[in-house]
Structure formats: structure tokens, C-alpha cells
Design a protein around this motif. Structure first.
Motif, PDB file in Angstrom:
ATOM      1  N   ALA A 199       0.955  -1.164  -0.058  1.00 14.45           N
ATOM      2  CA  ALA A 199      -0.054   0.044  -0.013  1.00 14.45           C
ATOM      3  C   ALA A 199       0.867   1.081   0.086  1.00 14.45           C
ATOM      4  N   TYR A 258      -8.661  23.077  -3.547  1.00 13.56           N
ATOM      5  CA  TYR A 258      -9.998  22.963  -2.874  1.00 13.56           C
ATOM      6  C   TYR A 258     -10.477  24.200  -2.323  1.00 13.56           C
ATOM      7  N   SER A 313       1.374   9.265  -4.204  1.00 17.67           N
ATOM      8  CA  SER A 313       0.088   9.603  -3.643  1.00 17.67           C
ATOM      9  C   SER A 313       0.155  11.030  -3.349  1.00 17.67           C
ATOM     10  N   THR A 333     -16.288   0.322  -8.545  1.00 11.26           N
ATOM     11  CA  THR A 333     -17.079   1.086  -8.070  1.00 11.26           C
ATOM     12  C   THR A 333     -17.546   1.995  -9.262  1.00 11.26           C
ATOM     13  N   MET A 389      -0.642   4.332  -1.076  1.00 10.96           N
ATOM     14  CA  MET A 389      -1.908   4.661  -1.499  1.00 10.96           C
ATOM     15  C   MET A 389      -2.887   3.740  -0.834  1.00 10.96           C
ATOM     16  N   GLU A 390      -3.761   4.181   0.022  1.00 11.07           N
ATOM     17  CA  GLU A 390      -4.671   3.327   0.679  1.00 11.07           C
ATOM     18  C   GLU A 390      -5.717   3.049  -0.313  1.00 11.07           C
ATOM     19  N   SER A 391      -6.152   2.061  -0.526  1.00  7.03           N
ATOM     20  CA  SER A 391      -7.323   1.765  -1.576  1.00  7.03           C
ATOM     21  C   SER A 391      -8.560   1.721  -0.712  1.00  7.03           C
ATOM     22  N   GLY A 392      -9.426   2.349  -1.112  1.00  2.60           N
ATOM     23  CA  GLY A 392     -10.774   2.459  -0.461  1.00  2.60           C
ATOM     24  C   GLY A 392     -11.727   2.343  -1.670  1.00  2.60           C
ATOM     25  N   PRO A 393     -13.026   1.996  -1.342  1.00  3.67           N
ATOM     26  CA  PRO A 393     -13.907   2.199  -2.311  1.00  3.67           C
ATOM     27  C   PRO A 393     -14.086   3.525  -2.833  1.00  3.67           C
ATOM     28  N   ILE A 394     -14.011   3.860  -4.075  1.00  4.19           N
ATOM     29  CA  ILE A 394     -14.218   4.949  -4.544  1.00  4.19           C
ATOM     30  C   ILE A 394     -15.521   5.354  -5.495  1.00  4.19           C
ATOM     31  N   THR A 443      -9.559   9.512  -6.986  1.00  3.19           N
ATOM     32  CA  THR A 443      -8.967   8.748  -6.263  1.00  3.19           C
ATOM     33  C   THR A 443      -9.069   9.327  -4.840  1.00  3.19           C
ATOM     34  N   ALA A 485      -7.932  12.341  -3.509  1.00  4.78           N
ATOM     35  CA  ALA A 485      -8.640  13.420  -3.687  1.00  4.78           C
ATOM     36  C   ALA A 485      -9.855  13.577  -2.681  1.00  4.78           C
TER      37      ALA A 485
END
Lengths: 543, 370
Positions: free
Chosen positions: A189, A287, A313, A366, B1-6, B12, B15
Motif C-alpha cells: 500500500a 480546493y 500519492s 465502483t 496509497m490506501e485503496s478504499g472504495p471510490i 482517487t 482527492a
């Protein structure tokens, strides 16, 4: 030397409950055997679903969810830990065998200080007093190169970075002086530049403490740096088991050979990079809370070519994609597409302008409606942009399915009935359906296994040859850049560091950041890590 | 990068974190103070700098301010609502003998001929000092009468809470322990049934069973000043039982869901792989993270206990605030209705604010900013 861990003929099953069907028992792992000596490291490698994590957790006699170990033996110092009762196994876990999870961010309890969590197992098992445990934790924080080791334990998980958490998790596993640690993808990760530090810290700590380890990963190049032996797994069965040297340099099985040679594809860049389809001029963006993400970014992309945007990232590469699509209007600067400036915000763009730029996302899962069939998913842009319906539409959907090498038998499947690679292919077909001139690909392969990812990259290259579509390809992976790009933009902390044709960007003289980035990518070569660390030490000594 | 549901148009996870509005949203606690913003340049007003430095204090101040503002808005709505009601005290009071002249006299007596804005301000001025005026019907001081009634209502609510909160949390944990097995299912079915029935129905059901059929309980549940403590307790047994049944299910189900959610998290797995015992895992690793949602639902139900007793008090003829208010509404006794409404609203707002602040305090990300 007697074996520390000896796994014999392991069989692991799980019960799955498919909706509307009777429960069925699935075999996850079958007939896996291996031995691990004291102080050695065994790498378990395979794609997702190969059963490598399941095998790793069996060393703690643990099954996630409904997973059960139904056969075989797991001998720790000659004692079968599968036969222990609850309190027996609790005295093994956290004392003799420890576990390092893939996502340390999720594995640390957000409610407690890092230090308390690191020494908890040592105290609970009565291995040391609080004072001794604290001293050992401090020693480990130092060995693992954590910043301000004296006060590091006072911090909460959300107060430190991902790479530091992963090292803290390693410290937590090492603290009770276990005989064996199971590392479950500890660096997957992380960004490459962070990965190399964590990898070096883990290797150093294992050597210092003479702990044995099971190192689980899908990245052969990583495991080559750290393990003595390697076991290649596929569909829960052993494919190949041998010393690291033998597996990397002389693999016996075809599957291993494919894993070794994957990610070595290279493509020559287009010789003529003069025309421009997309031009990004001095873009600043941020933002609404006032936080600025992009600072003065400019780049351009010729028609029919691929621009790779590389960065870690937080580098702003995905934000740049949001700016191009109009999802995030830039505060300054212009996006020029095919000679005409695009309206800054999505709302101001015409359907035609929207059609010409499409997107592919990292998580195909998703990005698709789970209640729509493949036919609906691909058909939607056809009716939306071209007003197609009926036979013409389904003809075109079939054509697109052929283009992505899937065929019409997938027409009425739902996303849940597709594999990860197939889902990403459907997402590509959906983008292609709009006949775009530019496709923004946001890390479309980083959630996929290496061999599947390679298939997707080949498909994208083939489609570019057929349809002359241009790609902006966002990635953190230099190997992908080599395989697919014509020009490259390197981004770091919201700024463009380097931009130009691939051959120029990826060859010296380098700026510091690009140098660090390129040197951090693990190579399929034993001793690579030592070599890099050595040159680093020499450089810092030279300074 | 942590992968989470997008989801949606967010590209990403990086963001996603950056687009979170920082604590500007009064309806929820931001789960994650923007990590990037901590290092970014912070400009803007004093308040903005304060939010960055002391996010906890800022959030609590914000909740306090919102609560006060809300209370004022509610007072305006109560007053306006009562103004808009058809009919008035004078005609109801005089009944058959309502001649235009008599009505006019009474209206003048009560000051109803003044403009409503003036009446609102003088009422609000008194209410802030704790003076709610005099009742039109009984000519007594409203504050005095409410004081006694409120005590009775709180007495009832207190015992209902004392029984229902520990019972709900205990049953919730029990349901987790036996998840998807018989005890869990029984608890679920019974609590669902209790939540589905309106409280007046449960009340009459209990009266029929325990007071009429078996004669073991007291009915009506009226309490007097002369009663001893134990007599009072036996009098309120049935209304307390009714209230417990009504609020139990909600709290119980939320406790169950919150603990289950935490028990399936990665850090509980980590605790398990450290070889810790079940009790320590639940007490030290699961409970601190399940506190926030449970506190919220408990506060909501406590508020309901104080406010929602109206119906139960009427059913059981219990001399609490609820019955007082209902009686006042039937005779259009405006000062009493207004006072009761405002006190109910204040309780509701205060309990919700307390829950909000406790949930904020339970969040380590806010207690210990970067």
C-alpha cells in the motif's frame, strides 16, 4: 538445524453463501507443505486468490471470516498448533508468532497511543515488564528508523504517515521477541520511495533480531530482496518451491517464468511528438478550503499518443485529471483541446466536448452500476451520445465487446459475475463507445494482478493502434510508463518536475526527485536492495 | 496509497480526503481532519486559524452556538404556531356567555390587543429569566406549577432511563455474543414488535393485563405530595414499563450494530492475533470505538423519554408536564403551552448537543490533532 515451522499437507476451506443458492464449500488451499528454519525468510508469492494470506494466517491457526483449516498440520517447534484449545493458541499468538498486516492504517486501533499498542502483547503475555517493553520498543523504533523514537510511542495512529505506521506495525510484531513473524504484503500500500525505506527497515530488523519470517507479496521483485526461499502459489496450490536464487534465475514452471518476465515490456516512443491534441497551460488548482494542490502545471499531448503522468500519492496527478475533465475548475490557467479552449467547469461544456474526453478509473468495481448488465453499461453512452437504440445499438455493443476481446457471451452478465480484469475491460469498452479522442486512465491497472494488468496494457496499446485514440495515463509505476508511454510528466507535491519524450525523461542527467523515484523501483535481481542502500550511504557520506 | 472504495466522480482516495469540507458541516463530525491542509498554508480569518489550531474547542463552541441559535428559532416557532391557532382563550373560557363585549374585555385584560411582536419580546424577556408569566386559566404562576410537574416528569423519565439504558446495552452485547443464533433472533423479534406498537397501545395493554386482569399494579398512576417514595415507585411501575418497552429496541439495535461494526474491523483482528482474551478485546479495543454511535442513540432516547411522555402521562393520568400541556391546549391557556413547548425543546436540544459533544470527545482524531 531443526525446523521452526513445518507445514504439512495443509487444507483450508471456506463456506460461501451465493445468493439464492445453497451454501457451498470452497477449497482455498490444498496440499501445501513447507519448512522454515530459525532466522530464515520464506517468501509466499502469487496473485490475489492464490491463498497466500490464508496460508500465512494458518501459522497463527487463524482463519478470517468463515475460513477453516480442515486438514494437515502446522508444527511450531514440533507442536501442532491446530490442535491447541483457545487459551493454548492465545499463548502462541502475539508471543511466539506475530502478524504484520497489509494496511497498518486499519490494523492499529485509532483510540490508543501507538506505544501502548506496540507493547501490549509483550505485557499481556508476561514476557517483559512495562519498563523493559518500553525500552525494547524504543530500540525497535530506532532500528526501524522512525522519526523522534523517544516520543513516537506517544502519538496516535492518525498522527503519523502510512510508511511510519507500517514500520510501527513491524515494531509491534518484533516487540515480544517472537520466533516467527508473518508479513502480509507490508509494503503493497506504500509509494515506491517509501516502500524501499520500509523494506530496508524490515530486512535490517529481521537480521538484527534473528527472527524467522513468512513474507507474503504479489511482487516477485520485492520478495527477491528479502527472502531465502520462495514458494510460488496459484489457486491454493504450490506451483514451485525453491531457493530465491533458483526461482528468480532459473524458474522451472511456465507460470513462474511469466511472473519473472512480467513488467519488462518496453515500447518505443513515437518519433514525432509535434502536433497537439491536449494542451495544459499554467494550471493552478485547489480546493474550496483554500488548500492548493496544483502549482503552475503545463504539458501537452500529441494526437494518437500516450502521455504518462507519474507521481506518488499526494503529487496532484489525479487532481490534474479532475481539472482536465472539468470536475474541478482550475483557479488559473487553460485547458486547450484540439485547438480550442475548454470551458473550465463541467457544466459549461457541451455534450460533444464531453464525448471527446472519456475516463477509466482505478476501481472498475465502483465505477459501474452493479444492477446493470454489460449490455446496459456499454450501451448507455451509445444512446446518450449517438441516440442509438434497438438492433443498431446491440450490434455496436457486440462490436465493442469483440474489440476488448471478450465476445458476446458476456452481454447479459452483471459486474459481480466478472473478474477484476474483465470489469476493467468493460470499463474500457464503455469509454470507447463514445468514440473519444482522449481517454484519461487513472491507475486502471494498479488494483490488478501483474499478469492481468499486462493484458489490460496490451489491450490499450492495441486499441490505440486501431483507433488512434490518445491516452493520459496516470500511474505511480515506472514499469508501466516504460511499457506504454510516448511522453512522460513527473509530478511531485503538485508541481511538474520533469516533462518530455520518454527517452529524455527516463535517462540522465536526472533531477533529484526523478532520480530517487527511478532508483526506488525494485528490480528483479537478487541483491538490488543492498546495492541501492550502499550507493545511498556512499552519496550521503560524500556530501 | 490506501485503496478504499471510490464512488461517484471522485477520482482517487487522495482527492476524496481533500474535498471534504473541513468542519463546515454542522450535521456531522468530520471523520478526518484534512491531512494535507495541516501542512498547507493557512490563511483567512481568526476563526479559520482557530479551527486549524484547536479543532476540538472550535467544534464544541460551534455546537454550543448552534444550540442557542436553535433554541431561539424554536421559541419563535412556538409563539408563531400558537398565534396561528384558530379560536382563542376568551371564547373557550366564556363558552355560551361569550358576548362580543365580554370577549373584548378579557382580551384587553390579557394584553392580547398589543401587537404580537411586542408580546413575543416581553414573553421571551421573562422566559430568559425563568418567569413564564401567569396561567390564564388558574391565575397561578406558570413557573411554579411547571416546577412541580417537571419534577414528576423527570422522576418518571429517570427511572425509565435507569432501567432501559443498561438493559439495552446489555441486550445489545448479548445479541452480539450470540449473533445470528437463537437468543439474538428472539431479542430482535421482541424488540421489533415493541418498537412497532404505539405507546398508548402498549400502555392500555399493560393496564388491561396487570391492573385489570391480575390486579398487581396500581392504576391510575397519579402521584400526590403526601405519598411516600415507595408508594410513588409502585404507582409509576406501569408507565415506566411502557416507556422502557418503547425506547429499548432502538438503543439495543444500535448498540448491536455499533459493536458488530467494530468487531469486524482490522484492529480487532490485530488484537485477536496478539492472543488477547475475548473480554479484553471487547473492553479495550472494541468499546472505545463503539461509544460515539451508542451515545448518540442513548441521548436521542433520553430526550424522547422527557418529551415523548406526553401520551403516556395522559394514558396513565400521571401529573407530569405532558398532561399539564395537553390540559392547557384544550383550554387555550397560551402561557402554559408556550412554557411547556419551550422547556421540551430545550431538553431535546440540550441532550442532543451533549451527545454531539461527547461523540466529538470520543474521537481521538479530534482530541489529538496532528
Amino acid at each position: 538445524m531443526p525446523e521452526l515451522l513445518s507445514v504439512k499437507n495443509l487444507k483450508i476451506e471456506a463456506t460461501s453463501y451465493p445468493p439464492g443458492e445453497p451454501p457451498k464449500v470452497v477449497t482455498l488451499v490444498e496440499g501445501v507443505s513447507f519448512d522454515l528454519e530459525k532466522g530464515k525468510v520464506l517468501g509466499l508469492i502469487g496473485e490475489s486468490g492464490a491463498g497466500k494470506s490464508t496460508i500465512g494466517l494458518s501459522a497463527l491457526a487463524y482463519g478470517r471470516g468463515g475460513v477453516r483449516i480442515t486438514g494437515g498440520e502446522v508444527l511450531l517447534n514440533g507442536r501442532d498448533i491446530l490442535k491447541l484449545d483457545r487459551s493454548g493458541i492465545n499463548s502462541v499468538r502475539g508471543a511466539h508468532v506475530c502478524y504484520v498486516a497489509q494496511s497498518a492504517a486499519a490494523a492499529f486501533n485509532p483510540a490508543h497511543k501507538l506505544g501502548d499498542q506496540v507493547i501490549e502483547a509483550s505485557l499481556r503475555h508476561g514476557i517483559m515488564t512495562r519498563e523493559e517493553a518500553k525500552k525494547r520498543a524504543l530500540y525497535l523504533f530506532r532500528v526501524l528508523g522512525l522519526p523522534k523514537p523517544e516520543t513516537f510511542g506517544e502519538r496516535y495512529p492518525h498522527q503519523v504517515s502510512g510508511g511510519q505506521l507500517q514500520r510501527a506495525m513491524t515494531a509491534m510484531a518484533l516487540c515480544p521477541n517472537p520466533e516467527l513473524i508473518v508479513f502480509d504484503e507490508p509494503t503493497t500500500a506504500l509509494d515506491v520511495t517509501t516502500q524501499i525505506d520500509v523494506l530496508a527497515a524490515i530486512k535490517h530488523a529481521i537480521e538484527e533480531t534473528h527472527t524467522a519470517a513468512l513474507y507474503i507479496t504479489h511482487d516477485l521483485a520485492v520478495v527477491a530482496q528479502i527472502s531465502d526461499d520462495i514458494m510460488v502459489l496459484r489457486h491454493g496450490k504450490t506451483v514451485e518451491y525453491g531457493t530465491t536464487k533458483q526461482v528468480i534465475e532459473a524458474p522451472r514452471e511456465d507460470y513462474t517464468r511469466a511472473l519473472v518476465s512480467v513488467r519488462q515490456a518496453k515500447r518505443d516512443e513515437a518519433p514525432d511528438q509535434s502536433g497537439t491534441l491536449l494542451k495544459i497551460e499554467c494550471v493552478h488548482a485547489g480546493y474550496s478550503n483554500g488548500f492548493k494542490v496544483l502549482h503552475d502545471v503545463s504539458m501537452h499531448l500529441p494526437k494518437g499518443q500516450t502521455l504518462a503522468i507519474v507521481g506518488e500519492s499526494g503529487s496532484g496527478k489525479s487532481t490534474l485529471a479532475r481539472v482536465i475533465t472539468g470536475l474541478l475548475p482550475p483557479s488559473e490557467g487553460r485547458i486547450i483541446f484540439d485547438g480550442k479552449e475548454l470551458p473550465k467547469a463541467l457544466k459549461g461544456r457541451t455534450n460533444e466536448e464531453l464525448r471527446r474526453i472519456q475516463m477509466i478509473y482505478q476501481m472498475a468495481d465502483t465505477a459501474m452500476n452493479p444492477r446493470q448488465t454489460v449490455r446496459d453499461i456499454i450501451g448507455r453512452p451509445l444512446s446518450f451520445y449517438f441516440g442509438m437504440h434497438g438492433a443498431r445499438k446491440s450490434e455496436r455493443v457486440k462490436e465493442l465487446l469483440d474489440q476488448i476481446e471478450m465476445g458476446s457471451r458476456f452481454l447479459d452478465r452483471y459486474p459481480a459475475e466478472l473478474s477484476g480484469g474483465q470489469k476493467q475491460r468493460v470499463a474500457i469498452a464503455r469509454a470507447l463507445a463514445a468514440k473519444p479522442e482522449l481517454i484519461l486512465c487513472d491507475e486502471p491497472t494498479s488494483a490488478l494482478d501483474p499478469l492481468v494488468a499486462e493484458g489490460i496494457l496490451n489491450l490499450l496499446t492495441k486499441l490505440q493502434e486501431e483507433t488512434a485514440v490518445s491516452y493520459v495515463f496516470i500511474t505511480h509505476d515506472i514499469a508501466i510508463v516504460r511499457a506504454i508511454a510516448d511522453s512522460v510528466a513527473v509530478m511531485h507535491r503538485g508541481r511538474l518536475v520533469r516533462f518530455g519524450p520518454k527517452s529524455k525523461v527516463l535517462s540522465p542527467p536526472f533531477d533529484d526527485y526523478t532520480d530517487l523515484l527511478l532508483k526506488s523501483v525494485p528490480e528483479m535481481e537478487i541483491g538490488w536492495l543492498e546495492r541501492v542502500l550502499k550507493t545511498r550511504r556512499m552519496e550521503s557520506a560524500g556530501n | 496509497m490506501e485503496s478504499g472504495p471510490i464512488t461517484g466522480p471522485v477520482l482517487t482516495d487522495g482527492a476524496a480526503g481533500e474535498t471534504l469540507p473541513r468542519s463546515a458541516d454542522p450535521s456531522g463530525v468530520p471523520a478526518k481532519p484534512n491531512p494535507a491542509a495541516a501542512t498547507g498554508d493557512v490563511g483567512g480569518t481568526f476563526w479559520r486559524r482557530f479551527v486549524f489550531r484547536r479543532p476540538l474547542a472550535a467544534l464544541i463552541l460551534q455546537r454550543l452556538g448552534l444550540s442557542v441559535g436553535l433554541l431561539f428559532a424554536v421559541s419563535l416557532m412556538i409563539f408563531g404556531g400558537i398565534e396561528a391557532l384558530p379560536g382563542d382563550f376568551a371564547t373557550t373560557y366564556l363558552g355560551q356567555s361569550a358576548t362580543p363585549q365580554a370577549v373584548e374585555n378579557i382580551r384587553k385584560d390579557l394584553g392580547l390587543d398589543r401587537p404580537w411582536s411586542e408580546r413575543y419580546l416581553s414573553w421571551l424577556g421573562g422566559a430568559v429569566k425563568g418567569d413564564f408569566g401567569t396561567s390564564w386559566a388558574s391565575k397561578n404562576s406558570v413557573s411554579e406549577q411547571i416546577g412541580k410537574r417537571l419534577g414528576n416528569s423527570l422522576f418518571l423519565a429517570f427511572f425509565a432511563a435507569l432501567i432501559s439504558v443498561p438493559l439495552a446495552v446489555g441486550l445489545g452485547m448479548l445479541a452480539v455474543q450470540f449473533r445470528n443464533r437463537l437468543p439474538d433472533k428472539i431479542i430482535n423479534v421482541i424488540s421489533l414488535a415493541a418498537i412497532s406498537l404505539p405507546e398508548f397501545f402498549i400502555g392500555y395493554l399493560l393496564i388491561m393485563l396487570f391492573a385489570v386482569q391480575y390486579g398487581v399494579a396500581t392504576f391510575p398512576a397519579t402521584v400526590y405530595d403526601s405519598m411516600t417514595f415507595t408508594e410513588r415507585l409502585s404507582a409509576i411501575a406501569l408507565p415506566v414499563a411502557t416507556l422502557v418497552l418503547v425506547v429499548l429496541a432502538h438503543m439495543m439495535r444500535m448498540t448491536r450494530a455499533a459493536i458488530l461494526n467494530v468487531m469486524s474491523s482490522a484492529y480487532v483482528e490485530t488484537a485477536e492475533l496478539k492472543g488477547l482474551g475475548t473480554f479484553r478485546i471487547i473492553a479495550r479495543h472494541a468499546a472505545p470505538n463503539a461509544v460515539a454511535p451508542v451515545i448518540n442513540v442513548i441521548a436521542l432516547n433520553l430526550a424522547y423519554l422527557v418529551v415523548g411522555v406526553v401520551v403516556v402521562e395522559v394514558v396513565f393520568v400521571y401529573p407530569g408536564m405532558g398532561q399539564y400541556m395537553v390540559d392547557a391546549v384544550t383550554v387555550r391557556d397560551m402561557p402554559v403551552v408556550q412554557a411547556c413547548g419551550l422547556i421540551f425543546a430545550a431538553f431535546y436540544i440540550f441532550l442532543n448537543m451533549a451527545a454531539d459533544i461527547l461523540a466529538i470527545l470520543a474521537n481521538p482524531r479530534l482530541r489529538h490533532p496532528r
